[in-house]
Each structure stands twice: as C-alpha cells, then as structure tokens.
Design an enzyme around this catalytic site. Structure first.
Site, PDB file in Angstrom:
ATOM      1  N   LYS A   1      15.513  30.796  -5.882  1.00 63.51           N
ATOM      2  CA  LYS A   1      16.771  30.927  -6.630  1.00 63.51           C
ATOM      3  C   LYS A   1      17.404  29.555  -6.829  1.00 63.51           C
ATOM      4  O   LYS A   1      17.893  29.230  -7.916  1.00 63.51           O
ATOM      5  CB  LYS A   1      17.728  31.872  -5.879  1.00 63.51           C
ATOM      6  CG  LYS A   1      17.265  33.324  -5.951  1.00 63.51           C
ATOM      7  CD  LYS A   1      17.942  34.242  -4.945  1.00 63.51           C
ATOM      8  CE  LYS A   1      17.294  35.620  -4.982  1.00 63.51           C
ATOM      9  NZ  LYS A   1      17.728  36.526  -3.910  1.00 63.51           N
TER      10      LYS A   1
ATOM     11  N   GLN B   1      21.801  36.487   1.083  1.00 63.94           N
ATOM     12  CA  GLN B   1      20.422  36.985   1.066  1.00 63.94           C
ATOM     13  C   GLN B   1      20.267  38.112   2.093  1.00 63.94           C
ATOM     14  O   GLN B   1      20.582  37.956   3.262  1.00 63.94           O
ATOM     15  CB  GLN B   1      19.460  35.822   1.382  1.00 63.94           C
ATOM     16  CG  GLN B   1      17.996  36.206   1.290  1.00 63.94           C
ATOM     17  CD  GLN B   1      17.572  36.615  -0.125  1.00 63.94           C
ATOM     18  OE1 GLN B   1      17.922  35.968  -1.106  1.00 63.94           O
ATOM     19  NE2 GLN B   1      16.829  37.706  -0.230  1.00 63.94           N
TER      20      GLN B   1
ATOM     21  N   ASP C   1      25.359  39.603  -7.531  1.00 58.79           N
ATOM     22  CA  ASP C   1      24.351  40.649  -7.296  1.00 58.79           C
ATOM     23  C   ASP C   1      24.817  41.994  -7.865  1.00 58.79           C
ATOM     24  O   ASP C   1      24.019  42.890  -8.086  1.00 58.79           O
ATOM     25  CB  ASP C   1      24.109  40.832  -5.785  1.00 58.79           C
ATOM     26  CG  ASP C   1      22.901  40.036  -5.284  1.00 58.79           C
ATOM     27  OD1 ASP C   1      22.023  39.721  -6.114  1.00 58.79           O
ATOM     28  OD2 ASP C   1      22.851  39.748  -4.073  1.00 58.79           O
TER      29      ASP C   1
END
Ligand code: NDP
Length: 297
Positions: A52, A96, A119
């Site tokens: 990422k 994460q 997200d």
C-alpha cells in the site's frame, strides 16, 4: 471467447486518472496523505502494508506509518489513531487487520474519524452505504464494481449471487449490487456456509462473485453458460514448485472458464483493484476534507 478480465490493466487505467485528480489537489496546495497503522509482526500483514505504501509513493500520495508492538496495551493503538485523526497530513487512516486478540477490532474501526475511514468500515460509513449515500465504498467490492463496468457487464436486472457474507467483502458487495445506482439494480442473493444447495443458487445466476477463502469451491458445474464470474478469493495451496505453494482463488478457473463469458483470474484479477480503490478513497478523502473538486474516475 471468454473474456479474462485483467485487473492490473483496469487498475492502471484508474490510477492514471487518479494521478490527474492528485495534480488538481496539488494545484490547490493539497498533497493527499494515507496513514497506515500496523500492530502485528505477521509477514503477510507487513507485506500488505508495504504494498500500500509503495502504491501511494508511485502515484504521489504521502505515506505516514505508525508501528505498534503487538504486545503493547491496546491504548497505544488508540493513541496512535487519535493522533492521526488530529493530523491534517493524514487524509486517510488504515489500521491493518487483524489486530492482536487483546484489541477489540470493532472498537478500532469506531475510533477512526469517519471522514478519514478510507476502508469504509466505520459504522457511519457502513450505514451510509446501506442507505444509498456512500461516502467511502469498501475497496474490494468497489474494485469488483469497477471491473464489471470495465467489462461492460450491466448489473441492472441481473441475478447476482455473492458467496460469502463477511463485513469486508460479501456484505458490502451485496449492498452495492442492490443499490438503485450504476453498478447496482441487481437481484442479489447472498450465500454462506449454511446455504443449502449452493450449486443450485450459483447455477441460476448471471453474475457469481465468490469471496469465501475456500480454495476452488465454485467449479464449472456450478456456473451457467455465459455467466460472469468474479473470484475474490486468494488462497495458498501446497504445490510442487520452488516456493512450495501456489495461489488459487475460490473458483476452479479452468472449468469455470469453459462456461463463463467473463471471468477474473487469480492472481491478477480483483487483487490489484483493491489497492487501486484504496488510493481512490484517499484522493476522495483529501478532496472532501479540503473542499477541492476532483473528477474521480
Ligand atoms: P471471511 O473468512 O471473513 O468470510 C468468508 C465467507 O465465506 C463467510 O461468510 C463464510 O460463511 C463463507 N464460506 C466459507 N466457506 C464456505 C462454503 N464452503 N460455502 C459457502 N460459503 C462459505 O473471508 P473474507 O470475506 O475476508 O475473504 C474471502 C476471500 O477473499 C479470502 O480468500 C480472502 O483472502 C480474499 N480476499 C481478497 C481480497 C483481494 O483484494 N483480492 C481482499 C479481501 C479478501 P459463514 O459466514 O457462514 O462462515
């Protein structure tokens, strides 16, 4: 001829267009930034975070990274998220997953500023998606929507079956498919491990989206002639090669390809789209926070 969808090519096209959006933001004095928080020493999680960060760097999004010792008290993670919520350089925040067992992952999702929740897992953003007023669409299902559009698969009026009901893939995927919106208007069935006669459900579908984590669960006998098959799964299975494993999806590619008109491979299908849509949400977050109009792809 079956159309094997190239997620790398579709992702690259979207990233090119996002570059233009980033130029517009830069012209307005805004450099978009994505913060990643890692509280794990799991190799796969470390790899995901570094992929990422690399994708951000390539496109001109600033990366901020916080690393928390997995044995540290949960408060350290929440302090880190609080600091990023207050940091104007962090337009998007991504913790994460998974976090260690002693950290409540739902509390983590709730702790992120909903305007920075790239997200799309904060309850406020989940609610907005369900209500048809999405702010940040979760990256993997949004990527699937973009892939379907790139292949000119019209979802309107189609029978879609989503296999899997997780909060990160199956549920948001189904929610996107039922919206009265582009890429929606599908008659959508959600299947899971308790579904009776899964094959009958998938065989009746125009569009099958598999997201189970069960290797090659869906084979050609479960697909109708001319269907569209999207394989979200990424599974490591033992293989007689140098690495000792290979990646397979939730779909048995070769047999499904015999039946499908459109199909995604693993790897190289949905995977590259997930990171692309994370970049998309970060650009969107920066544009919303700074009130700069950008033409998102
Ligand atoms: P979860 O384990 O959270 O959910 C799996 C879902 O599949 C559950 O709803 C489960 O049902 C259902 N399921 C499991 N086995 C069966 C079965 N035999 N028949 C029918 N349904 C079944 O997984 P995720 O949603 O997080 O991920 C799914 C897959 O997608 C994984 O392979 C993951 O690695 C991959 N993935 C890929 C991404 C990408 O970018 N390409 C991103 C995210 C995930 P139940 O609810 O009843 O337990």
């Amino acid at each position: 001829m079956t159309h094997v969808l190239d997620g790398n090519a579709v992702g690259d096209r979207i990233r090119d267009e996002l570059s233009d959006c980033i130029d517009t933001l830069e012209d307005a004095g805004v450099t978009p930034g994505l913060a990643t928080v890692l509280m794990s020493d799991d190799g796969a999680s470390e790899t995901y975070v570094s992929m990422k960060q690399q994708a951000c760097e390539e496109i001109g999004i600033e990366s901020i990274h916080h690393e928390i010792d997995p044995d540290a008290p949960a408060a350290e993670l929440f302090d880190s998220v609080d600091a990023l919520n207050d940091d104007p350089a962090a337009n998007g925040i991504l913790v994460q997953m998974p976090v260690p067992d002693h950290v409540d992952n739902r509390e983590v999702l709730r702790s992120i500023d909903p305007l920075k929740d790239v997200d799309g897992f904060h309850p406020e953003n989940v609610g907005r998606l369900v209500a048809g007023d999405a702010r940040f669409k979760p990256c993997t299902p949004h990527g699937v929507q973009k892939l379907l559009a790139a292949a000119d698969v019209d979802t309107e009026g189609k029978d879609a079956v989503v296999v899997g009901r997780s909060d990160i893939v199956g549920k948001p995927m189904a929610n996107l498919l039922i919206q009265k919106d582009d890429g929606g208007n599908a008659t959508t069935t959600v299947c899971h491990s308790r579904t009776d006669d899964l094959a009958a459900k998938t065989r009746a579908a125009d569009i099958v989206i598999a997201a189970t984590g069960y290797p090659e669960l869906v084979d050609g006998s479960m697909i109708s002639e001319g269907a569209t098959v999207i394989d979200v799964g990424v599974n490591r299975v033992d293989a007689d090669n140098e690495k000792g494993y290979e990646l397979v999806g939730d779909v048995e590619f070769e047999s499904a390809k015999e039946k499908a008109d459109v199909i995604t491979p693993v790897p190289g299908g949905v995977g590259p789209m997930t990171i692309t849509m994370l970049l998309y949400n970060t650009v969107k977050a920066a544009s919303l926070q700074h009130d700069v109009d950008v033409s998102l792809p």
